[in-house]
Enzyme design. Structure first.
Site, short mmCIF file in Angstrom:
data_model
loop_
_atom_site.label_atom_id
_atom_site.label_comp_id
_atom_site.label_asym_id
_atom_site.label_seq_id
_atom_site.Cartn_x
_atom_site.Cartn_y
_atom_site.Cartn_z
N ASP A 9 42.84 -46.81 -27.60
CA ASP A 9 44.11 -46.10 -27.79
C ASP A 9 45.22 -47.14 -27.60
O ASP A 9 44.99 -48.21 -27.01
CB ASP A 9 44.21 -44.99 -26.73
CG ASP A 9 45.60 -44.44 -26.59
OD1 ASP A 9 46.15 -43.99 -27.61
OD2 ASP A 9 46.15 -44.49 -25.48
N ASP A 11 49.23 -46.29 -27.04
CA ASP A 11 50.30 -45.93 -26.10
C ASP A 11 49.74 -45.46 -24.76
O ASP A 11 48.98 -44.50 -24.71
CB ASP A 11 51.19 -44.85 -26.72
CG ASP A 11 52.00 -45.42 -27.87
OD1 ASP A 11 51.87 -44.90 -28.99
OD2 ASP A 11 52.73 -46.40 -27.65
#
Ligand code: XBP
Ligand code: MG
Length: 237
Positions: A9, A11
């Site tokens: 991922d 953020d």
């Protein structure tokens, strides 16, 4: 089963970015003559919805119910989000948001062990490029065998779409991979795709529900703990 790929991922995971996003949204609102201001407490609630455009629409629908929407509402939101992205990528290019502890070392260790790397994120592609050009250098794309981001899938996290897209690009089965996430939405997305997932928390996600995670870490400043938990081969130093 040896791990063949790590899917990251962006953020909150590669970098602690959400306050940068929040400030950029506020700059876009001000530039657009809107008296909206997302403070930390409100943004914490708005993070329930992934995707910046979707988050703006959630804010309007659930927090400004009496707002008379502009005629072409979708264009209004798209343009407002583009202004926000300009402010956010300016922040990234100014080097204001570094990679989180241990991330660069993990990427390098994995590459040395011929473990492939991929990105599965809800954020806008320009944000990924700006963050990683600064964090990894101009050749950042060479690190990743797949880069799944933004609007390329119909349903954003917690839907598994982006992880299915990445698995397809990698031509790997879920059990060949592990994922690294920061949020409940992200964890639900990767678990729904059948991928064993580890979480590194941040101040927005610390109190979320990480049921099903293979491990939860404050951060990756001690990579040996993570390698042991994930069953990754420790780097040959
Ligand atoms: C987090 C998100 C993104 C960012 C804002 O993505 O939900 O929407 O908050 O970025 P992830 P955009 O954790 O999946 O990396 O405004 O570009 O959407
Ligand atoms: Mg995240």
């Amino acid at each position: 089963m040896p791990i063949k790929a790590i899917i990251f991922d962006v953020d909150g995971t590669l970098a602690d970015t959400e306050d940068g996003h929040r400030k950029s949204f506020n700059k876009a609102f001000a530039e657009s003559g809107l008296d909206w201001n997302w403070d930390v407490a409100l943004y914490d609630r708005l993070l329930k919805v992934t995707g910046g455009k979707e988050r703006i629409k959630y804010f309007v629908s659930d927090f400004l119910p009496n707002l008379t929407k502009p005629t072409d509402y979708d264009s209004f939101v798209k343009n407002l989000h583009a202004v926000k992205t300009r402010h956010y990528t300016d922040m990234l290019r100014a080097g204001l948001i570094p990679l989180r502890p241990g991330i660069k070392q993990l990427l390098d260790d994995a590459r040395r062990q011929d473990i492939r790397l991929a990105i599965a994120t809800t954020t806008t592609p320009e944000n990924v490029s700006a963050l990683l050009e600064v964090g990894l250098g101009k050749d950042w794309e060479s690190y990743f065998a797949a880069n799944g981001c933004g609007d390329i899938v119909p349903n954003k996290k917690p839907a598994p779409d982006i992880y299915f897209w990445v698995l397809d690009k990698l031509k790997l089965a879920p059990e060949d991979c592990i994922a690294l996430e920061d949020s409940e939405n992200g964890l639900r997305s990767s678990l729904a795709a059948g991928i064993r997932t580890f979480v590194t928390v941040n101040h927005y996600t610390r109190n979320q529900d990480f049921a099903g995670a293979a491990g939860v870490f404050d951060d990756l400043s001690d990579l040996s703990d993570f390698y042991r938990a994930a069953g990754l081969p420790l780097p040959k130093t």
